[in-house]
Scaffold this active site. Structure first.
Site: not given
Length: 484
Positions: A178, A216, A240
């Site tokens: 994604h 994060e 990623h």
């Protein structure tokens, strides 16, 4: 400036694992938003398939609840939601048995694009692929979508690719990451190859180093058991962050074509030097106040899994020889922020003297939050009293530059699922690309396992272990501050 929405051709889409967390949080809301936008129209069938016993009416209630909770502003459009749910069907199905497959085949049509989303554990991929062919639902034009993890090392990745290749051609397999669907990530290619301003400077002669940060602020939370079996290296760096590095470092492809783009990304991965033990730092967050430490959330008091990784990578080719790429990712850090910073070298000679200070240009691509692009330039500080230099940003925050309507661009899953229907593989990983990434990552993980050293502890809400700071300090460089 309104974006143009081009409807896709009519299609049948089966979502295996249609009642699962990923389907409810991402896939169904993404499909609904594309429906509201007018990209999905005509005679379309959206079919959920899972083991749970229910009929299509009951499943529509599940989909509706998911869209209301995760669908954003569009979920308030009750009339559109009612229309969308009429496209939804459900089949109770056993992935490894015979139940439900005849019913599913009865819903599929031969005159439509047929796509199958494997939103299930990788151990089921082979069973699903085999039964799709056995029951006549897959042909040369069918497409399958598979989610990461694409294996947990080179050997398992090869096994997975081998299983899929027994039933589908590589051109039919869409390995979805994604991150590649994010608007700003795609803008990397537009910035590099659509502007003559940057490409002549995009090399080791002018670039001092590049930083890639994916931070994060949350811990592993409810993913503790899964995360403890993977860690930051497998969960973030191997896929990623590797993709971000490739998009920055790749050579211009001959054309914007799926295989041409992926060929250049593969060359970057194969040009990566092995990472030396002193050039990688791994950490694990400690407790803070009422927030538990990693081991508590992972329910493993003896865990040696890393929640933080920082490393220095070198790309041994003519463009990047000698220019380090610093990668950093972690849980429970100071803030949630993802960015790429291209740090250019100092001017070869300063005519302004020592008092002017040290200044350099930095191109920053913000991936999340506040997506945008910023170029730091040096100017004279306003006012009398001599030539004092300061750095100021040329800032293009999408929400400000494009207006709120165009800044609210599609979610990554929206774009990627529509690319599957269109048959565009540009933003999907190829099998040899996945294997090359694991071939580079595996030795790093093997060194950790053979050494037996535990990850370094770091304070929750900080920037990671102090050793990660030293990774750059010893090179005379500093990490950028983690901020949104």
């Amino acid at each position: 400036m309104a974006s143009r929405v081009i409807p896709v051709e009519p299609f049948d889409l089966v979502i295996f694992g249609g009642t699962g967390d990923l389907a409810c949080r991402k896939i169904w809301p993404a499909l609904f938003r594309r429906f509201v936008a007018g990209q999905i129209e005509g005679d379309v069938r959206l079919i959920g398939a899972a083991r749970g016993e229910m009929d299509s009416t009951g499943f529509r209630d599940v989909v509706q609840a998911a869209i209301v909770e995760f669908g954003g502003e569009e979920s308030s459009q009750k009339r559109e939601l009612s229309k969308f749910l009429k496209l939804v069907n459900y089949v109770t199905l056993d992935a490894r048995g015979t139940d439900g497959w005849v019913d599913l085949a009865g819903l599929m049509r031969t005159d439509r694009i047929r796509a199958f989303y494997f939103s299930v554990a990788p151990s089921l991929f082979g069973d699903l692929a085999k039964r799709l062919h056995k029951h006549g639902m897959a042909d040369d034009t069918s497409r399958i979508v598979v989610e990461k993890p694409f294996g947990r090392d080179l050997e398992t990745a090869r096994d997975l690719n081998r299983v899929l290749a027994q039933h589908f051609d590589e051109s039919q397999i869409y390995r979805i990451d994604h991150y590649l669907g994010k608007e700003t990530v795609q803008n990397l290619m537009a910035i590099r190859f659509g502007n003559v301003l940057f490409e002549p400077l995009w090399n080791s002669q002018y670039v001092d180093h590049i930083q890639i940060t994916v931070a994060e602020s949350v811990g592993v939370g409810g993913r503790g058991e899964y995360y403890d079996k993977s860690g930051a290296m497998r969960d973030m760096v191997q896929n990623h962050m590797m993709q971000l590095l490739c998009l920055i470092a790749m050579e211009p492809p001959a054309k914007f074509d799926p295989d041409a783009v992926r060929d250049e990304k593969l060359k970057v991965i194969r040009a990566l030097d092995p990472v030396r033990g002193g050039d990688v730092v791994r950490g694990q967050y400690e407790a803070q106040g009422d927030k538990p430490d990693y081991r508590t959330q992972a329910e493993n008091p003896e865990s040696t899994t890393e929640s933080f990784v920082a490393l220095k990578a070198l790309v041994s080719n003519w463009r990047w020889a000698g220019t380090p790429f610093y990668l950093r990712t972690g849980k429970r850090l100071r803030d949630r922020a993802s960015e790429i910073a291209v740090v250019f070298k100092d001017a070869p000679h300063s005519i302004f003297g020592a008092d002017a200070g040290r200044h350099r240009n930095i191109l920053t691509i913000r991936l999340q939050p506040n997506e945008g692009i910023e170029l730091g330039v040096t100017i004279k500080e306003p006012g009398p009293g001599g030539m004092r230099l300061i750095d100021v940003p040329l800032d293009m925050t999408f929400a400000e530059a494009l207006g709120p309507e165009d800044a609210d661009f599609p979610d990554a899953y929206e774009r990627l699922i529509m690319d599957v229907i269109r048959g565009n593989q540009t933003l999907f990983m190829r099998g040899d690309e996945v294997e090359a990434a694991w071939a580079w990552t595996d030795p790093i993980i093997a060194d950790w396992q053979e050494g037996g050293a535990a990850p370094l502890p770091y304070i929750s809400g900080g920037s990671g272990p102090d050793e990660a700071l030293m990774l750059m300090h010893r090179d005379g460089r500093r990490w950028r501050e983690i901020k949104p």
